[in-house]
Design a protein around this motif. Structure first.
Motif, PDB file in Angstrom:
ATOM      1  N   GLY A  59       0.809  -1.206   0.000  1.00 43.74           N
ATOM      2  CA  GLY A  59       0.000   0.000   0.000  1.00 43.74           C
ATOM      3  C   GLY A  59       0.846   1.261   0.000  1.00 43.74           C
ATOM      4  O   GLY A  59       0.546   2.233  -0.713  1.00 43.74           O
ATOM      5  N   THR A  60       1.933   1.262   0.785  1.00 46.15           N
ATOM      6  CA  THR A  60       2.827   2.425   0.817  1.00 46.15           C
ATOM      7  C   THR A  60       3.492   2.631  -0.531  1.00 46.15           C
ATOM      8  O   THR A  60       3.623   3.768  -1.012  1.00 46.15           O
TER       9      THR A  60
ATOM     10  N   ALA B 286       1.492   6.692  -6.872  1.00 46.56           N
ATOM     11  CA  ALA B 286       0.386   7.607  -7.167  1.00 46.56           C
ATOM     12  C   ALA B 286       0.813   9.060  -6.966  1.00 46.56           C
ATOM     13  O   ALA B 286       0.454   9.938  -7.766  1.00 46.56           O
ATOM     14  N   ALA B 287       1.586   9.327  -5.906  1.00 51.90           N
ATOM     15  CA  ALA B 287       2.056  10.697  -5.671  1.00 51.90           C
ATOM     16  C   ALA B 287       2.977  11.154  -6.797  1.00 51.90           C
ATOM     17  O   ALA B 287       2.912  12.305  -7.251  1.00 51.90           O
ATOM     18  N   GLY B 288       3.857  10.262  -7.288  1.00 54.02           N
ATOM     19  CA  GLY B 288       4.734  10.627  -8.394  1.00 54.02           C
ATOM     20  C   GLY B 288       3.958  10.923  -9.671  1.00 54.02           C
ATOM     21  O   GLY B 288       4.254  11.894 -10.376  1.00 54.02           O
ATOM     22  N   LEU B 289       2.957  10.087  -9.965  1.00 53.02           N
ATOM     23  CA  LEU B 289       2.149  10.326 -11.168  1.00 53.02           C
ATOM     24  C   LEU B 289       1.361  11.625 -11.051  1.00 53.02           C
ATOM     25  O   LEU B 289       1.234  12.381 -12.031  1.00 53.02           O
ATOM     26  N   ALA B 290       0.836  11.900  -9.854  1.00 49.66           N
ATOM     27  CA  ALA B 290       0.108  13.149  -9.660  1.00 49.66           C
ATOM     28  C   ALA B 290       1.017  14.356  -9.828  1.00 49.66           C
ATOM     29  O   ALA B 290       0.619  15.381 -10.410  1.00 49.66           O
ATOM     30  N   ALA B 291       2.262  14.248  -9.343  1.00 49.06           N
ATOM     31  CA  ALA B 291       3.203  15.356  -9.499  1.00 49.06           C
ATOM     32  C   ALA B 291       3.525  15.594 -10.974  1.00 49.06           C
ATOM     33  O   ALA B 291       3.596  16.735 -11.435  1.00 49.06           O
ATOM     34  N   LEU B 292       3.726  14.502 -11.728  1.00 48.42           N
ATOM     35  CA  LEU B 292       3.990  14.653 -13.165  1.00 48.42           C
ATOM     36  C   LEU B 292       2.794  15.267 -13.886  1.00 48.42           C
ATOM     37  O   LEU B 292       2.940  16.119 -14.764  1.00 48.42           O
ATOM     38  N   TRP B 293       1.594  14.833 -13.511  1.00 47.56           N
ATOM     39  CA  TRP B 293       0.391  15.365 -14.157  1.00 47.56           C
ATOM     40  C   TRP B 293       0.237  16.852 -13.894  1.00 47.56           C
ATOM     41  O   TRP B 293      -0.053  17.638 -14.798  1.00 47.56           O
TER      42      TRP B 293
END
Length: 397
Positions: free
Chosen positions: A268-269, A275-282
């Protein structure tokens, strides 16, 4: 300039009345929450006090069954540590584990080693899958709880047949032991199992619900009869109530902190980081150059100056206030004496031109326009007045 000269007369500290007016809503909400918490705690304080404790007379306690056993000559002793429970295991003892799911893996393994083939009886109250893996390896939990109550014995176990119908079903079980007694079935799966051990004299009893031990349910159906027969088969009853104060609960052996974390937490971690990395790229791809926008409302310059002055005063930033005053004055004076604005902050360019225009002392001008910061608010006000007077003199025809 004149606005900053009146700084000492401007008050920025809120009064007690203003603080109370702003905070009374929050204070009232906190008081209401605190009162509600106290009320709920008072109402529920005795709801499950001493659950499955043979010393407790509360509805969820088990004092009634302990008293009945005492009348029949069975002694009841409460233990709260793994060491006490292991030491009590023996052929003349019934060991009841009230909440086996609260035990750690280390405690469960140690307890099983102690009571396996001891010749005594071990009773596990409502164990689930993880605890059964170590305390009763031949038993698994069946999918789906039992909703039937009470249940009939439907087995050849003498204690169950004498007790008749009883409330044993929360969990249903499966077993691979060929000689096990499977009693009180619900939808074809037993809710009570008796597993003889290899010694032939002892056994392990797995019961799917604690209801037959509770004070408030003991007089229902055959609960009392079944409880007395299961717990009173030996002259001594050891009632194991796991406690967080037991040092064995924190003994992880050679395992590290990461070994103690369930695998689901680690995965989960990792997913959260991805998910945080993909959100930052987006979000980064959407960022473009800064676009100036008009303010939704017009703000007077005097209000901006006053607000900034209050911030300077609150922080005792006389040095920054003096620097702002001198810098602005130099910028306005330079074009008036024929010096480019880009050279307005260079003493060697501004001061000679300013001295020639005023026929004054260059040293005094240097101290005024480029000197050290004032030591107190009075000196800052004096500096603002002198700079204002200097600018008026230069502008005078």
């Amino acid at each position: 300039m004149t606005t900053e000269a009146t700084l000492p007369t401007t008050s920025t500290s809120p009064t007690v009345r203003q603080v109370w007016t702003r905070a009374r809503g929050i204070v009232l909400a906190l008081v209401v929450l605190l009162a509600a918490a106290v009320a709920i705690a008072a109402i529920r304080s005795d709801a499950r006090h001493g659950a499955l404790d043979p010393r407790s007379a509360d509805p969820y306690g088990s004092r009634a069954v302990a008293e009945l056993l005492g009348d029949r000559g069975v002694s009841t002793r409460v233990v709260s540590t793994l060491a006490q429970a292991r030491a009590a295991a023996g052929p003349d003892t019934t060991l009841l584990v009230a909440t086996p799911d609260l035990l750690t893996k280390h405690q469960q393994s140690g307890l099983y080693t102690a009571f396996a083939n001891s010749g005594g009886r071990t009773i596990l109250v409502a164990p689930s899958g993880p605890s059964l893996d170590r305390l009763a390896p031949e038993v698994t939990v069946d999918s789906g709880p039992s909703f039937e109550s009470p249940l009939s014995p439907d087995c050849s176990m003498p204690a169950a047949r004498r007790a008749g119908d009883a409330e044993t079903g929360d969990y249903r079980y499966r077993t691979t032991a060929a000689d096990a007694d499977e009693c009180y079935p619900s939808d074809g799966r037993p809710t009570l199992l008796r597993l003889p051990d290899a010694s032939g004299g002892g056994d392990t009893v797995v019961i799917g619900s604690p209801d037959i031990l509770l004070n408030k349910r003991l007089d229902k159906q055959g609960n009392a009869s079944l409880a007395l027969q299961l717990l009173g088969s030996r002259p001594h009853l050891v009632w194991y109530l796991p406690s967080l104060s037991d040092t064995a609960a924190t003994d992880s052996g050679s395992q590290s902190f990461l070994d103690l974390l369930p695998s689901g937490w680690l995965w989960g971690t990792l997913q959260l980081f991805i998910a945080a990395g993909l959100a930052a790229l987006w979000r980064a791809r959407r960022l473009g150059p800064l676009v100036p926008e008009k303010l939704p409302v017009a703000i007077r310059a005097s209000e901006t100056v006053e607000g900034r002055a209050r911030l300077y005063r609150k922080a005792n930033a006389r040095d920054r206030a003096a620097t702002a005053l001198r810098s602005t004055t130099r910028t306005r004076l330079a074009p008036l004496v024929g010096v480019p604005v880009s050279q307005s902050h260079a003493p060697e360019s501004l001061l000679p031109a300013l001295s020639a225009h005023l026929h004054g002392d260059g040293q005094t001008l240097h101290s005024l326009l480029f000197g050290p910061p004032p030591s107190d608010d009075t000196a800052l006000i004096a500096l603002a007045d002198q700079l204002d007077a200097l600018e008026r003199e230069v502008r005078r025809p």
